[in-house]
Design an enzyme around this catalytic site. Structure first.
Site, PDB file in Angstrom:
ATOM      1  N   ARG A 181      -0.657   1.508  16.862  1.00 25.54           N
ATOM      2  CA  ARG A 181      -1.239   2.475  15.990  1.00 25.54           C
ATOM      3  C   ARG A 181      -1.345   3.746  16.820  1.00 25.54           C
ATOM      4  NH1 ARG A 181       0.557  -0.188  12.604  1.00 25.54           N
ATOM      5  NH2 ARG A 181      -0.653  -1.268  11.023  1.00 25.54           N
ATOM      6  N   SER A 184      -1.749  -9.846   3.507  1.00 23.24           N
ATOM      7  CA  SER A 184      -1.887  -8.529   4.044  1.00 23.24           C
ATOM      8  C   SER A 184      -1.178  -8.743   5.481  1.00 23.24           C
ATOM      9  CB  SER A 184      -3.450  -7.890   4.105  1.00 23.24           C
ATOM     10  OG  SER A 184      -3.256  -6.718   5.021  1.00 23.24           O
ATOM     11  N   ASP A 243       0.731  -1.259  -0.006  1.00 26.59           N
ATOM     12  CA  ASP A 243       0.048  -0.136   0.160  1.00 26.59           C
ATOM     13  C   ASP A 243       0.810   1.288   0.117  1.00 26.59           C
ATOM     14  OD1 ASP A 243      -2.286  -1.533   0.153  1.00 26.59           O
ATOM     15  OD2 ASP A 243      -2.090  -1.648   2.311  1.00 26.59           O
ATOM     16  N   ASP A 289      -7.689   0.357  10.982  1.00 23.46           N
ATOM     17  CA  ASP A 289      -6.290   1.046  11.341  1.00 23.46           C
ATOM     18  C   ASP A 289      -6.779   2.616  10.702  1.00 23.46           C
ATOM     19  OD1 ASP A 289      -4.864  -0.760  12.646  1.00 23.46           O
ATOM     20  OD2 ASP A 289      -3.753  -1.315  10.718  1.00 23.46           O
TER      21      ASP A 289
END
Length: 404
Positions: free
Chosen positions: A96, A177, A16, A125
């Site tokens: 995060r 992923s 990504d 996320d």
């Protein structure tokens, strides 16, 4: 878009974020892009990252060392609370808020116009990053390419990467992923999208933090953990900081097939998602802490903490780390740890964690009280206790019999 001159990009070097750099150049009038990677213990994933970021168009890469901040400020308080989200030990969610906060610090220091991330519009996320950004820079523009571009999936991302000469470490056949940090590694996508498919634990290259229980040694491994007021302070008798303890437990747990979890969880955005998680060290640490609490916490406190642990985990999972409620719940958790000091010995064997022993100078366990042999406990005291405890039931029964 022409007003965006400088962008701070949350950069992992994965699929990504690798294509986001040329995409930003094309679609936001060629802004300066500062790639920021948070070192949260993903180890080898940081190798070659600077060269890749510069080659694809970033002006520079900033690697922020966030391992101890993540462990001390997020993981340890969560462990104290016993926070789990549907049995998931919150690996991605731990990192995060810390990364989001650091992105803002760098964006403000660099005079950036926007912060960009590579989270999809389907996941958790995006919420975690953006709530952290809003907390520390409420007027900062946030760019989320997955909510803007016309790319539909990972195959099209690979097409874009190939067309723009972006180097990738994955192929179309291996593009799970993944998210990795010191605490865990997650796997999603490909064959895992169908819950009918068994994870290929024994397939070479699938597991990265350890082996499957079937491949683990036939001999058990013993591990000893020391805690002081709920904080892990020593591994196998050697004093070290919490992040090093987790690192050591990852090696021991991984080698013994500990910490594999295959679940279909409820995402914040409303859909169910199937994920396979590797959390070898974290699984051992949580278990050791729970065992020590069994002899050091009173019943009412333990049961209340178990109830609040669900709320605490929900806040963390849902991106609400930087909130007054989380701070209040954490204060409660820390207060409950005043007497959680002692030593736990566990046996690791083919994916299993077996309690070997637990000792504490703050123990509430009294062998003199609980023994089956002669003790100071007066068993006649139970008669009055039961009569009073059962009085409401007795009165109700008498009413039904017409004898009140």
């Amino acid at each position: 878009m022409s007003e965006i001159k400088k962008v701070v990009l949350a950069y992992s070097g994965g699929l990504d974020t690798s294509i986001i750099i040329p995409w930003l150049k094309e679609n936001y009038n060629n802004p300066e892009i500062i790639a920021v990677s948070g070192n949260v213990g993903q180890a080898d994933e940081l190798e070659g990252l600077e060269e890749k970021a510069l080659k694809t168009g970033a002006s520079k890469l900033i690697v922020a060392d966030l391992v101890d901040e993540m462990v001390d400020d997020v993981i340890i308080p969560s462990m104290m609370m016993g926070a789990k989200y549907e049995d998931y030990l919150l690996g991605t969610a731990f990192a995060r808020p810390i990364i989001g906060k650091k992105l803002v610090e760098i964006a403000l220091a660099e005079g950036a116009d926007a912060v960009c991330h590579g989270c999809t519009g389907k996941g958790n996320d995006q919420v975690r990053f953006e709530l952290a950004i809003k907390r520390f820079a409420p007027t900062m523009k946030i760019i989320a390419p997955w909510r803007e571009w016309d790319i539909k999936g990972r195959d099209e991302e690979i097409d874009y990467a190939e067309a723009h000469n972006v180097p990738l470490k994955i192929s179309r056949e291996t593009n799970y992923s993944k998210d990795k940090n010191l605490w865990h590694l997650s796997h999603e996508g490909l064959d895992l999208e169908d819950p009918a498919n068994e994870p290929q634990y024994d397939k070479p290259g699938f597991l990265e933090m350890g082996v499957s229980p079937m491949q683990a040694p036939d001999q058990a491994t013993y591990v000893t953990l020391d805690f002081e007021k709920g904080v892990p302070v020593a591994l196998n008798g050697e004093k070290m900081k919490a992040s090093k303890i987790i690192e050591g437990l990852n090696q021991l747990g991984g080698a013994n097939g500990i910490g594999l979890l295959d679940i279909v969880e409820n995402r914040l955005v409303g859909m169910k998602d199937r994920g396979v998680y590797e959390t070898p060290g974290g699984t051992i640490l949580y278990r050791a802490h729970e065992v020590l609490e069994m002899i050091t916490l009173d019943k009412d406190t333990k049961h209340m903490k178990q109830k609040l642990a669900i709320d605490f985990a929900d806040l963390l999972y849902n991106g609400k780390w930087f909130t007054p409620l989380r701070e209040a719940l954490q204060a409660f958790a820390v207060d409950t740890q005043k007497h959680v000091t002692g030593t736990v010995k566990l046996k690791l064997y083919k994916g299993n964690i077996i309690t070997s022993s637990v000792t504490s100078p703050e123990s509430l366990y009294s062998e003199k009280l609980v023994t089956f042999e002669e003790s100071d406990y007066n068993q006649d005291d139970a008669t009055g206790f039961i009569n009073l405890w059962g009085l409401p039931d007795t009165v109700q029964a008498l009413r039904e019999l017409g004898k009140l």
